[in-house]
Scaffold this motif. Sequence first.
Motif, mmCIF file in Angstrom:
data_model
loop_
_atom_site.group_PDB
_atom_site.id
_atom_site.type_symbol
_atom_site.label_atom_id
_atom_site.label_comp_id
_atom_site.label_asym_id
_atom_site.label_seq_id
_atom_site.Cartn_x
_atom_site.Cartn_y
_atom_site.Cartn_z
ATOM 1 N N ALA A 85 5.806 -43.469 -7.647
ATOM 2 C CA ALA A 85 6.724 -44.519 -8.733
ATOM 3 C C ALA A 85 5.765 -45.774 -9.077
ATOM 4 O O ALA A 85 5.954 -46.551 -10.045
ATOM 5 N N GLU A 86 5.109 -46.072 -8.097
ATOM 6 C CA GLU A 86 3.926 -47.289 -8.358
ATOM 7 C C GLU A 86 2.695 -47.000 -9.012
ATOM 8 O O GLU A 86 2.390 -47.953 -9.614
ATOM 9 N N THR A 87 2.418 -45.810 -9.155
ATOM 10 C CA THR A 87 1.194 -45.250 -9.659
ATOM 11 C C THR A 87 1.432 -44.925 -11.271
ATOM 12 O O THR A 87 0.412 -45.277 -12.167
ATOM 13 N N PHE A 88 2.668 -44.463 -11.362
ATOM 14 C CA PHE A 88 2.970 -43.827 -12.928
ATOM 15 C C PHE A 88 4.306 -44.796 -13.540
ATOM 16 O O PHE A 88 5.006 -45.289 -12.590
ATOM 17 N N GLU A 89 4.292 -44.797 -14.753
ATOM 18 C CA GLU A 89 5.181 -45.530 -15.616
ATOM 19 C C GLU A 89 6.331 -44.430 -15.614
ATOM 20 O O GLU A 89 6.000 -43.192 -16.038
ATOM 21 N N ARG A 106 -9.193 -52.624 -22.292
ATOM 22 C CA ARG A 106 -8.269 -53.815 -21.573
ATOM 23 C C ARG A 106 -8.626 -54.856 -20.812
ATOM 24 O O ARG A 106 -9.534 -54.248 -19.790
ATOM 25 N N PRO A 107 -8.671 -56.077 -20.904
ATOM 26 C CA PRO A 107 -9.222 -57.057 -19.894
ATOM 27 C C PRO A 107 -8.462 -56.802 -18.540
ATOM 28 O O PRO A 107 -7.231 -56.633 -18.563
ATOM 29 N N PRO A 108 -9.150 -57.337 -17.566
ATOM 30 C CA PRO A 108 -8.600 -57.222 -16.332
ATOM 31 C C PRO A 108 -7.461 -58.439 -16.148
ATOM 32 O O PRO A 108 -7.433 -59.267 -16.769
ATOM 33 N N LYS A 109 -6.696 -58.083 -15.421
ATOM 34 C CA LYS A 109 -5.244 -59.205 -15.054
ATOM 35 C C LYS A 109 -5.811 -60.057 -14.320
ATOM 36 O O LYS A 109 -6.573 -60.029 -13.355
ATOM 37 N N ALA A 150 11.785 -31.121 5.162
ATOM 38 C CA ALA A 150 11.096 -32.281 4.294
ATOM 39 C C ALA A 150 9.611 -31.861 3.595
ATOM 40 O O ALA A 150 9.111 -31.079 4.413
ATOM 41 N N ARG A 151 9.487 -32.160 2.504
ATOM 42 C CA ARG A 151 8.286 -32.028 1.740
ATOM 43 C C ARG A 151 7.761 -33.412 1.396
ATOM 44 O O ARG A 151 8.241 -33.914 0.446
ATOM 45 N N ILE A 152 6.913 -33.583 2.126
ATOM 46 C CA ILE A 152 6.606 -35.361 2.064
ATOM 47 C C ILE A 152 5.206 -35.519 1.328
ATOM 48 O O ILE A 152 4.056 -34.799 1.847
ATOM 49 N N SER A 153 4.899 -36.073 0.336
ATOM 50 C CA SER A 153 3.669 -36.327 -0.306
ATOM 51 C C SER A 153 3.512 -37.831 -0.206
ATOM 52 O O SER A 153 4.285 -38.612 -0.841
ATOM 53 N N VAL A 154 2.380 -38.166 -0.101
ATOM 54 C CA VAL A 154 2.067 -39.577 0.240
ATOM 55 C C VAL A 154 0.785 -40.157 -0.500
ATOM 56 O O VAL A 154 -0.367 -39.284 -0.463
ATOM 57 N N ILE A 155 0.752 -41.036 -1.388
ATOM 58 C CA ILE A 155 -0.351 -41.726 -2.057
ATOM 59 C C ILE A 155 -0.487 -42.756 -1.235
ATOM 60 O O ILE A 155 0.038 -43.784 -1.253
ATOM 61 N N SER A 156 -1.685 -42.853 -0.119
ATOM 62 C CA SER A 156 -1.556 -43.938 0.891
ATOM 63 C C SER A 156 -2.152 -44.918 0.065
ATOM 64 O O SER A 156 -3.256 -44.917 -0.652
ATOM 65 N N GLY A 157 -1.834 -46.385 0.373
ATOM 66 C CA GLY A 157 -2.298 -47.527 -0.211
ATOM 67 C C GLY A 157 -1.688 -47.863 -1.662
ATOM 68 O O GLY A 157 -2.421 -48.748 -2.271
ATOM 69 N N ALA A 158 -0.995 -46.919 -2.144
ATOM 70 C CA ALA A 158 -0.339 -47.251 -3.550
ATOM 71 C C ALA A 158 0.453 -48.574 -3.418
ATOM 72 O O ALA A 158 0.841 -48.958 -4.535
ATOM 73 N N TRP A 159 0.879 -48.979 -2.476
ATOM 74 C CA TRP A 159 1.584 -50.196 -2.305
ATOM 75 C C TRP A 159 0.948 -51.111 -2.772
ATOM 76 O O TRP A 159 1.074 -52.442 -3.085
ATOM 77 N N ILE A 160 -0.347 -51.258 -2.793
ATOM 78 C CA ILE A 160 -1.406 -52.130 -3.418
ATOM 79 C C ILE A 160 -1.153 -52.642 -4.871
ATOM 80 O O ILE A 160 -1.267 -53.673 -5.296
ATOM 81 N N ILE A 161 -0.701 -51.457 -5.473
ATOM 82 C CA ILE A 161 -0.559 -51.851 -7.044
ATOM 83 C C ILE A 161 0.386 -53.056 -7.269
ATOM 84 O O ILE A 161 0.214 -53.665 -8.303
ATOM 85 N N PRO A 162 1.638 -52.780 -6.788
ATOM 86 C CA PRO A 162 2.652 -53.928 -7.160
ATOM 87 C C PRO A 162 2.026 -55.228 -7.033
ATOM 88 O O PRO A 162 2.036 -56.327 -7.743
ATOM 89 N N PRO A 174 3.030 -38.099 -16.575
ATOM 90 C CA PRO A 174 3.323 -39.534 -16.878
ATOM 91 C C PRO A 174 2.057 -40.671 -17.074
ATOM 92 O O PRO A 174 1.145 -40.288 -16.418
ATOM 93 N N ARG A 175 2.335 -41.520 -17.949
ATOM 94 C CA ARG A 175 1.403 -42.510 -18.128
ATOM 95 C C ARG A 175 0.907 -43.336 -16.696
ATOM 96 O O ARG A 175 2.026 -43.869 -16.218
ATOM 97 N N MET A 176 -0.275 -43.403 -16.250
ATOM 98 C CA MET A 176 -0.702 -43.919 -15.080
ATOM 99 C C MET A 176 -0.612 -45.441 -15.629
ATOM 100 O O MET A 176 -1.257 -46.040 -16.577
ATOM 101 N N VAL A 177 -0.374 -46.291 -14.522
ATOM 102 C CA VAL A 177 -0.323 -47.922 -14.729
ATOM 103 C C VAL A 177 -1.773 -48.317 -14.748
ATOM 104 O O VAL A 177 -2.716 -47.543 -14.532
ATOM 105 N N ASP A 178 -1.939 -49.473 -15.454
ATOM 106 C CA ASP A 178 -3.111 -49.826 -15.665
ATOM 107 C C ASP A 178 -3.870 -50.396 -14.455
ATOM 108 O O ASP A 178 -3.346 -51.380 -13.801
ATOM 109 N N LEU A 179 -5.114 -49.643 -13.996
ATOM 110 C CA LEU A 179 -5.771 -50.092 -12.962
ATOM 111 C C LEU A 179 -6.929 -50.783 -12.956
ATOM 112 O O LEU A 179 -7.772 -51.033 -12.049
ATOM 113 N N THR A 180 -7.203 -51.528 -14.301
ATOM 114 C CA THR A 180 -8.589 -52.002 -14.519
ATOM 115 C C THR A 180 -8.393 -53.259 -13.751
ATOM 116 O O THR A 180 -7.631 -54.110 -13.613
#
Length: 564
Positions: free
Chosen positions: A341-345, A556-559, A431-443, A516-522
């Motif tokens: 949810a942090e990686t995709f819109e 897109r310019p970086p944030k 349980a079927r657990i799928s983890v994108i480790s480090g995605a907490w960095i995006i917010p 789904p559209r991936m959030v801007d990671l620029t």
Amino acid sequence: MSKTGVIMLVHTALHRAEQAIRHWVKGGCPVIVHIDKKVSAVEHAGFVQSLSDLKEVQFSRRYNCDWGGWALVKATQDAATQLLDTRPDLRHVYLASGACLPMRPVTELCAYLDARPETDFIESSTTSDVPWTVGGLHEERFTLRFPFSWRRHRRIFDFYVKAQQLAGFRRRIPDGLVPHMGSQWWCLTRRTLMAILNDPRRPIYDRYFKRVWIPDESYFQTMARRHSTKIESRSLTLSKFDYQGKPHIFYDDHKELLRRAECFVARKIWPQADALYNTFPEPARTPETLPNPSAIDRVFANAVDRRTLGRPGLYMQSRFPTIDREAVMTAEPYSVLQGFAETFEDFEAWLGQATGADVHGHLFAPDRAHFCDGSAVYMGGLSDQPVLRDYNTKMFLSNLIWNARGTHQAFQFGPDDTQSINWMIAKDTNARISVISGAWIIPLFQSRGEFSDIRGEAARLQQIEHAHLKILRSPFAKARVRVVSLAEFVRSPMDILQTIVDEMSGQPHPPLAQIPRMVDLTGLGAFLQDLRNQGMHPFLTGEFPMSLDTEQSAERPPKPYLVQ
């Protein structure tokens, strides 16, 4: 005239013992009865008087018999001696209790034994060969001393055992003995029983077994191995035991089971089981009908499973789960998604539409449980209030899966959520657990906050997620787990999403036409490098590709973010 005699040990439900004795005598078997000394004098006198019309019934010397005590063996020895002395014509001696009831005519049992005149029927196995010992004492029951009653003096019993173990004490087993164990309900030939009772070293063996734990399950089983020429290591009495080593009690609703087993005798029969006592023993069968206790083994195995494991995902007061025994803690498979949810819109809406599943937000978020429909109360009356949810997070999740049976459930999870659920989902095979480790960095990357605050928060979240990943990689974890770093996921998101959709759909899903559209990671690569420069190493994100910044910078310019 029958060549089989019966020893019956009686201590309670005397009216049912009388009924069983009359069955034995009717079948032509002489009976020696031992009545526990704890039975009152009035009850004893009444019981003896009630059997006074049966000339084939005698009574042996009484002993005060405690569970697992030597007195049970001594009472059996005396009764056997009396029976053999008074009935020299006997070929077999059958040991029964007052709770035993013949299932078939006694004459059929006698005919079965007459056809096997040299065979001893006694369960007899060494401690290394038996899986049923309960209580943590296997070979120790033969090498330590047990002068105290386990039931009446539990603390002293445990203390004395522990003291012997710490002191390294070990009893010497008498020469010529190889300890064996098995059911105390046996049927021995006259020759074997006489040899046991008249063994010249019997005083030595008796003195040794007086301090063995539960000697009634080992004395005759061991001695028979010294003197028998032909042993069938099984009991002719049907008895079943639960996972705690306690005997199953047969009630009226077990009638068909007992009938199916075709056994000669069964125990333990509930004294109030009127239907059983009125039905058995049944009319004679064909001579070739042999006992078949295995016919009901599966029923009892299922009963033990239901007693210990219950139905997956259903919890109730009478059977609360034991952590080390449970493998399936929920009713149906479900998905735990971390970092998506942090990686995709609009990831949750897309996944729900693609799979037909109920895709919740962060059910264990600090502010509330984010149900898929946005409601404050979900199926089964589950509240979104964190104070109610966190009172017992395991039951919250179990109830959610149980209440929504038939529809796959998925929810988002992350290091900022309540972590007390970690071990449950890790050990749950559903349980079927799928983890994108480090995605907490995006917010944090998108927050535009003070860099010092971001750095501290990043370190905190990484520490929490790292602990969670250690649990998921533990040898005790039974869930289906896949972990991929943010850097790896960005390189190839389609394959992982396809796997998740297939898994949630329960069958191969058509190839995804779009995701789904991936959030801007620029600018994320530079952001991570700045964190490293400031002393915080975001190792869970993986080596994020700097090339992504170059490719996306033209669009897109970086944030902006602040660096101190």
